[in-house]
Design a protein around this motif. Structure first.
Motif, PDB file in Angstrom:
ATOM      1  N   GLU A 158       9.738 -12.756  22.444  1.00 42.27           N
ATOM      2  CA  GLU A 158       9.733 -14.219  22.333  1.00 42.27           C
ATOM      3  C   GLU A 158       8.318 -14.795  22.434  1.00 42.27           C
ATOM      4  O   GLU A 158       8.029 -15.850  21.886  1.00 42.27           O
ATOM      5  N   PHE A 159       7.441 -14.069  23.110  1.00 37.43           N
ATOM      6  CA  PHE A 159       6.146 -14.661  23.465  1.00 37.43           C
ATOM      7  C   PHE A 159       4.961 -13.929  22.832  1.00 37.43           C
ATOM      8  O   PHE A 159       3.924 -13.755  23.447  1.00 37.43           O
ATOM      9  N   THR A 160       5.140 -13.468  21.610  1.00 31.71           N
ATOM     10  CA  THR A 160       4.049 -12.770  20.940  1.00 31.71           C
ATOM     11  C   THR A 160       3.359 -13.666  19.916  1.00 31.71           C
ATOM     12  O   THR A 160       2.284 -13.356  19.437  1.00 31.71           O
ATOM     13  N   PHE A 161       3.971 -14.795  19.614  1.00 30.95           N
ATOM     14  CA  PHE A 161       3.337 -15.760  18.708  1.00 30.95           C
ATOM     15  C   PHE A 161       3.304 -17.135  19.382  1.00 30.95           C
ATOM     16  O   PHE A 161       3.877 -18.107  18.921  1.00 30.95           O
ATOM     17  N   LEU A 162       2.608 -17.149  20.498  1.00 39.13           N
ATOM     18  CA  LEU A 162       2.455 -18.361  21.292  1.00 39.13           C
ATOM     19  C   LEU A 162       1.490 -19.317  20.586  1.00 39.13           C
ATOM     20  O   LEU A 162       0.806 -18.925  19.638  1.00 39.13           O
ATOM     21  N   PRO A 163       1.416 -20.572  21.071  1.00 36.10           N
ATOM     22  CA  PRO A 163       0.425 -21.476  20.472  1.00 36.10           C
ATOM     23  C   PRO A 163      -0.992 -20.908  20.570  1.00 36.10           C
ATOM     24  O   PRO A 163      -1.808 -21.086  19.668  1.00 36.10           O
TER      25      PRO A 163
ATOM     26  N   PHE C  76      10.482 -20.462  10.230  1.00 38.47           N
ATOM     27  CA  PHE C  76       9.140 -19.958  10.527  1.00 38.47           C
ATOM     28  C   PHE C  76       8.189 -20.496   9.454  1.00 38.47           C
ATOM     29  O   PHE C  76       7.938 -19.842   8.451  1.00 38.47           O
ATOM     30  N   PRO C  77       7.693 -21.725   9.648  1.00 38.50           N
ATOM     31  CA  PRO C  77       6.833 -22.306   8.613  1.00 38.50           C
ATOM     32  C   PRO C  77       5.606 -21.435   8.361  1.00 38.50           C
ATOM     33  O   PRO C  77       5.116 -21.330   7.247  1.00 38.50           O
ATOM     34  N   ASP C  81       3.724 -19.140  13.886  1.00 39.03           N
ATOM     35  CA  ASP C  81       4.373 -20.201  14.664  1.00 39.03           C
ATOM     36  C   ASP C  81       5.660 -19.651  15.265  1.00 39.03           C
ATOM     37  O   ASP C  81       6.666 -19.500  14.579  1.00 39.03           O
ATOM     38  N   GLY C  82       5.613 -19.351  16.564  1.00 41.23           N
ATOM     39  CA  GLY C  82       6.689 -18.595  17.191  1.00 41.23           C
ATOM     40  C   GLY C  82       7.740 -19.422  17.917  1.00 41.23           C
ATOM     41  O   GLY C  82       8.469 -18.896  18.759  1.00 41.23           O
TER      42      GLY C  82
END
Lengths: 550, 103, 163
Positions: A158-163, C76-77, C81-82
């Motif tokens: 869930e947290f591999t593409f954080l801001p 997922f644009p 962007d997760g």
């Protein structure tokens, strides 16, 4: 230290295969650069000025001697014979070829080390006190919890593409050697009655918008550690800004919604998952604690005769005074190895030095090495009676500079000599400063002093929290440096204040010297440290003298 | 980055396009033939924004050989480019610090 | 775009409809705003209903509608962007959604295992040719450290089993 089991090893193998496949696809053109970039970053691979850079994770700064030898071997075989230790307890190699990276990583994986999550917008290496497990002032070894966090955060779906990137630091000691108030999450282990738990600090960070972290929970029971972290990360992943890379760190979210509202959102989320699968029971802690192999300390007395005798040598005594710290076990000591020899790049070590330190660790220090946030190495468990011989052997490696914690123990980012983001150089300035302040007696007289140098606003040299902070800025393609005073990076973190206009590359060393001379002139006694004098006197006297000669 | 072809580029003097070679990261310069050279002296030099943009677009279109392309101002002597600023000097000559393996 | 479920391309029965206008016969996917506005009417149709949710939405708003939804499409644009990973876990693990959870947009093979672990079971991919690569990507890892709702054993549980 934590010893990988079959699962950890299997995971690393899978990761190396995965990355090898990704590199192959990139080299064949199947993956384009935009798609590949986050994948390589997730494995610690950057593209810098001259080459690819590999950042290798040293989990919470702990290395076994065979792992340090593997790093030396990578430096020799795949790089130019040296590596650079970072403020986040990692090591960077500056001259790696993409095509050779999978092989280098396979070599590292063979001894249980890797570059996973040392870059990219994911949860990075959890850092901690380099004195963990050795210092008498900690309530418990924080590495257990750092390892719990490592496992939870590794390949977190869930947290591999954080801001943006996400850094966690943890300490269990009275003195904060992990800079927990300038991390995305800082954890301070403490006790309430018989219970162990964490003060949770969120939203600290340096960079172009420095913030000191805010405490959002005074006491988090340790069994709730992961559910609470997951709640924070979920609130951040869902609501952190993604419209502007410079506003995407959690510190901006905390600042914009307010600490209270942020903490309310975390609590709301946490209430939903607190009793769930992430709850840690004693068995879960034991399973990880059992994988930590601690040295079988010899029964020894403090202050052995051999040491007392050696202390009559003023050179040894000087090194001993600032490199050796107290150990929790009688007859032992913690030794900091300065990677700041006069005139050398701060934090660099050659392959030969790494091998040499690995040998010394085996001979004198139960085979264990730590990387310290200040870009030095630490031997956490040294028998006091061995200190004189250790010192002689370190000196032979060029690693016995008696400047730990002093003015020439400079933290510096790689700067424009290596880094594609930098505006100015950092290392040559650090080198010139160590040359200016080379006299061991003089620097001992100046006393405790942290100089931090960053080559750009991203602040990798943590200039905001330097007693003297130096920030490189470019003006019309010339290097200039801004000077701040009064920063501190410990539990009482403070950001330094700018003393005035930036000074040129030619002037800056003189300016620093005039600031130091001002302190020497105005201090109440040699007991008043530089930082205490700055706090007492304010910036004005320093400002005046710093710019006097212009 | 696979940036969409850029539409505008403002230059302030003679400009070359530089990048890092994909496989090993070595600094390379775009030549007039739209190949890559490790020698800045072989770089194609643009003196108009249009010409520089054309070079840059050619570089971006060749991301499977060199990555991170950007336009860099260069000095020109006898028709050959050389670095015009510290950053490019460091990229051409290496770090300004001694980095011999002997400590 | 080919729709992949269980490692094979399958026909997509859902027609995407806009925020306004008449609904065609059969299965449709409506935008979130329309679901929230016309939920009761939409639920009354006798065909499968799907909703396309922007990644900025709070999926808890979907809770009252989930019993009538066969499909939730998350966006997922950009692959970087997760946000939809968190939305997916909330839908599956918090709100108990058991219908199809579909990833749309910039869906790359190097992300698909993360998506599956967060609860996605359908993917709109660019080219049908990529299916073998997607299957391979799902088998890249056998070791998982953290629990999610996907039921895969974690390292901690395996260790406990071995003890």
């Amino acid at each position: 230290m934590y010893v990988y089991d079959e699962f950890d090893r299997a995971f690393l193998g899978e990761r190396v295969d995965d990355f090898r496949d990704q590199v192959t696809r990139r080299l064949s053109g199947e993956l384009n650069e935009e798609e590949f970039k986050p994948l390589r970053l997730m494995n610690g691979v950057y593209l810098q000025l001259h080459a690819y850079m590999l950042r290798v994770c040293i989990p919470y700064g702990t290395l076994a001697s065979n792992q340090l030898r593997a790093l030396a071997s990578v430096a020799r075989r795949y790089d130019k014979g040296y590596g650079h230790f970072t403020t986040r307890q990692n090591i960077q190699f500056n001259w790696i070829k993409l095509s050779e990276l999978p092989d280098a990583m396979a070599e590292l994986a063979a001894v249980g080390i890797h570059g996973i999550q040392t870059s990219g917008n994911c949860i990075r290496n959890t850092t901690t006190d380099p004195w963990a497990g050795a210092t008498p002032e900690e309530i418990e070894d924080p590495r257990l919890y750092a390892e719990v966090i490592r496992q939870w955060s590794t390949n977190h779906p869930e947290f591999t593409f954080l801001p943006r990137k996400f850094k966690i630091a943890i300490t269990a000691a009275k003195h904060d050697r992990a800079a927990i108030r300038v991390h995305d999450i800082g954890l301070r282990l403490h006790r309430r009655g018989d219970e162990t738990g964490f003060e949770v600090i969120v939203g600290g960070g340096l960079g172009r918008t420095p913030f000191v972290g805010k405490t959002i929970r005074d006491f988090l029971p340790k069994e709730d550690l992961l559910s609470y972290l997951e709640a924070i990360l979920r609130v951040y992943n869902s609501g952190g800004r993604r419209d502007n890379i410079y506003k995407a760190r959690i510190k901006i979210q905390v600042h914009e919604v307010g600490t209270e509202e942020f903490s309310r959102r975390v609590d709301e989320e946490w209430a939903q998952i607190r009793e769930g699968a992430l709850r840690l029971d004693e068995a879960a802690f034991d399973a990880i604690r059992d994988r930590f192999v601690n040295p079988a300390f010899e029964a020894l007395d403090d202050a052995p005769a051999a040491l007392a005798e050696a202390l009559k040598n003023p050179d040894f005594a000087r090194w001993h005074a600032n490199s050796v710290g107290p150990h929790k076990v009688p007859g032992h000591a913690i030794v900091t190895i300065s990677l700041k020899p006069v005139g050398k790049p701060p934090g660099d070590a050659t392959a030969d030095q790494m091998d040499g330190v690995a040998d010394l660790a085996d001979t004198f220090a139960y085979g264990e090495i730590r990387v310290a946030h200040e870009q030095n190495l630490t031997l956490p468990h040294v028998r006091q009676k061995d200190l004189p011989e250790l010192w002689r052997r370190l000196d032979a490696l060029g690693l016995a500079t008696p400047n730990v914690g002093l003015i020439s123990d400079i933290i510096a980012c790689p700067g424009l000599d290596y880094c594609s983001l930098a505006n100015t150089r950092s290392i040559p300035l650090a080198q010139r400063l160590t040359e200016r302040f080379a006299d061991p007696e003089r620097i001992a007289d100046i006393g405790r002093m942290h100089i931090n140098i960053s080559g750009c606003i991203n602040a990798c040299g943590h200039h905001h929290v330097g007693h003297i902070g130096i920030l490189g800025v470019e003006k019309k393609e010339q290097e200039f440096y801004q000077v701040t005073l009064g920063g501190k990076g410990n539990l009482k973190t403070r950001l330094g204040e700018l003393i005035g206009p930036a000074v040129s590359e030619e002037e800056v060393v003189d300016v620093i010297e005039r600031i130091v001379d001002t302190y020497l002139d105005l201090r109440e006694s040699p007991k008043e440290t530089f930082i205490a004098a700055v706090q007492r006197l304010g910036l004005d006297p320093f400002k005046e003298r710093a710019y006097a000669a212009r | 980055m696979t940036s969409p072809l850029q539409q505008k580029l403002k230059i302030t003097g003679p400009t070359a396009v530089t990048a890092n070679r994909l496989a090993d990261g070595v600094v390379v310069w775009l030549t007039a033939a739209h190949g890559w050279s490790t020698h800045i002296g072989e770089a194609a030099v643009a003196t108009t924004s249009e010409a520089a943009l054309a070079l840059l677009n050619a570089a971006h279109a060749d991301e499977n050989h060199a990555v991170g392309a950007y336009a860099a101002r260069v000095a020109v002597e006898d028709g050959r480019a050389s670095p015009a600023n510290l950053r490019e000097r460091i990229r051409v000559d290496g770090p300004t610090i001694a980095f011999d393996a002997a400590a | 775009m080919p729709l992949v479920k269980n490692g094979a391309v399958v026909p997509d029965p859902f027609t995407v409809v806009e925020a306004e206008g008449p609904l065609p016969e059969g299965a449709v996917t409506v935008p979130l705003a329309r679901l929230l506005a016309e939920g009761a009417d939409l639920a009354g149709r006798n065909s499968p209903l799907g909703v396309a949710v922007p990644n900025t939405a709070d999926v808890r708003e979907l809770a009252p509608h989930l019993p009538h939804l066969s499909l939730v499409v998350l966006d997922f644009p950009k692959f970087r962007d997760g946000r939809a990973y968190s939305q997916a876990r909330l839908l599956r693990e918090r709100l108990g959604f058991t219908g199809e959870l579909r990833a749309r947009g910039n869906v790359l093979r190097d992300q698909v295992l993360f998506m599956v672990r967060c609860g996605f079971d359908a993917f709109e991919i660019e080219k049908a040719d990529d299916i073998p690569a997607f299957a391979k990507a799902l088998a890249t890892y056998s070791i998982f450290y953290q629990p999610t709702g996907d039921g895969r054993p974690t390292v901690a549980s395996l260790r406990a089993g071995h003890a």
